[in-house]
Design an enzyme around this catalytic site. Structure first.
Site, short mmCIF file in Angstrom:
data_model
loop_
_atom_site.label_atom_id
_atom_site.label_comp_id
_atom_site.label_asym_id
_atom_site.label_seq_id
_atom_site.Cartn_x
_atom_site.Cartn_y
_atom_site.Cartn_z
N LYS A 101 93.48 -0.03 78.30
CA LYS A 101 93.16 -0.78 77.07
C LYS A 101 93.59 -2.24 77.17
O LYS A 101 94.17 -2.79 76.23
CB LYS A 101 93.78 -0.11 75.85
N ARG A 102 93.28 -2.87 78.29
CA ARG A 102 93.63 -4.27 78.48
C ARG A 102 92.77 -5.16 77.58
O ARG A 102 91.66 -4.79 77.20
CB ARG A 102 93.45 -4.69 79.93
#
Length: 275
Positions: free
Chosen positions: A131-132
């Site tokens: 979930k960058r």
């Protein structure tokens, strides 16, 4: 993972052919795997530390001693490898969650995650759940850490937050990583997602419907920036849309169109239902 079918608003098939003499892209690899085993199951690999050492817990649920980092990593690998060995015939993809491996310790956690990824059969795509969501050199560094085959974690694809826009997604699906793919957070399975993602815009769309439409637009941008791309390639971006909200799932599918893959977490304990 779920692709779509013309008879089901929540899921849809898309038929893509990989181009000869080119690296197979993440989504082409996913398509091939789904066709080979007739399954859309994406298996999560989440080694919760509290579940790795139940024998150490006392009556109050506290561990009598803290396991060493090496013990944690050995147990996490054993845990994940058992899941992989059991589910491999049915798994369209595996989704290890980086946070649980980072929590194992600063010295060995990343190495354990890499070892788990390397233990997955080569024909099964690996979607690294990170979930960058950053830009510039930071996003590039994240992409290198996730993707590099020798020095990084060797993932085939990642999960991303799209709220900083195209330039936060671009490093993960263009240039040297044009063969990789990403699922962007669209309408997640947690109740708090309504605080932002369900807000209405002046375009009469919700935020999540806008994100769903951008998946196609950004995939086209990625292809345009990658020499040798052609129309036979799958889109490079999919959407994370929680199975806990069937209305949002249908709306996101409508906004995204039939060719974008959906990853639908939340089935089971979180209340989502495949029916």
């Amino acid at each position: 993972c779920k692709s779509d079918s013309s008879t089901d608003d929540q899921t849809c098939t898309s038929n893509f052919i990989s181009t000869p003499n080119k690296k197979m892209s993440f989504f082409a690899k996913l398509e091939k795997r789904v066709a080979a085993i007739d399954s859309h199951l994406c298996v999560g690999l989440d080694p919760h530390i509290k579940e790795l050492f139940p024998e150490m817990a006392n009556e109050n649920g506290k561990r009598e001693r803290e396991p060493t980092e090496q013990e944690k990593c050995d147990k996490a690998f054993e845990f994940c490898k058992a899941i992989i060995d059991t589910t491999a015939p049915h798994a369209a993809a595996y989704k290890p969650n980086a946070a649980f491996f980072e929590a194992l310790g600063p010295n060995l956690g990343a190495a354990c995650l890499r070892k788990v990824i390397k233990s997955i059969p080569d024909d099964i795509p690996v979607l690294l759940d990170v979930k960058r969501g950053d830009i510039g050199s930071t996003a590039q560094a994240y992409a290198e850490a996730c993707y590099e085959r020798e020095e990084g974690l060797s993932a085939d694809g990642v999960t991303l937050s799209p709220l900083m826009g195209w330039d936060s997604v671009q490093p993960f699906v263009t240039g040297k990583y044009a063969d990789r793919g990403a699922f962007v957070l669209c309408k997640t399975s947690n109740p708090g997602s309504n605080d932002i993602l369900a807000l209405s815009l002046s375009s009469n769309q919700t935020v999540y419907e806008k994100i769903a439409g951008l998946a196609n637009e950004w995939s086209q941008k990625a292809a345009a920036e990658s020499p040798g791309s052609d129309s036979s390639e799958p889109p490079r971006l999919g959407l994370v849309v929680g199975a806990t909200d069937p209305v949002a799932l249908a709306n996101a599918r409508k906004a995204a169109g039939p060719n974008v893959w959906l990853l639908s977490p939340g089935v089971g304990a979180q209340g989502g239902d495949l029916d």
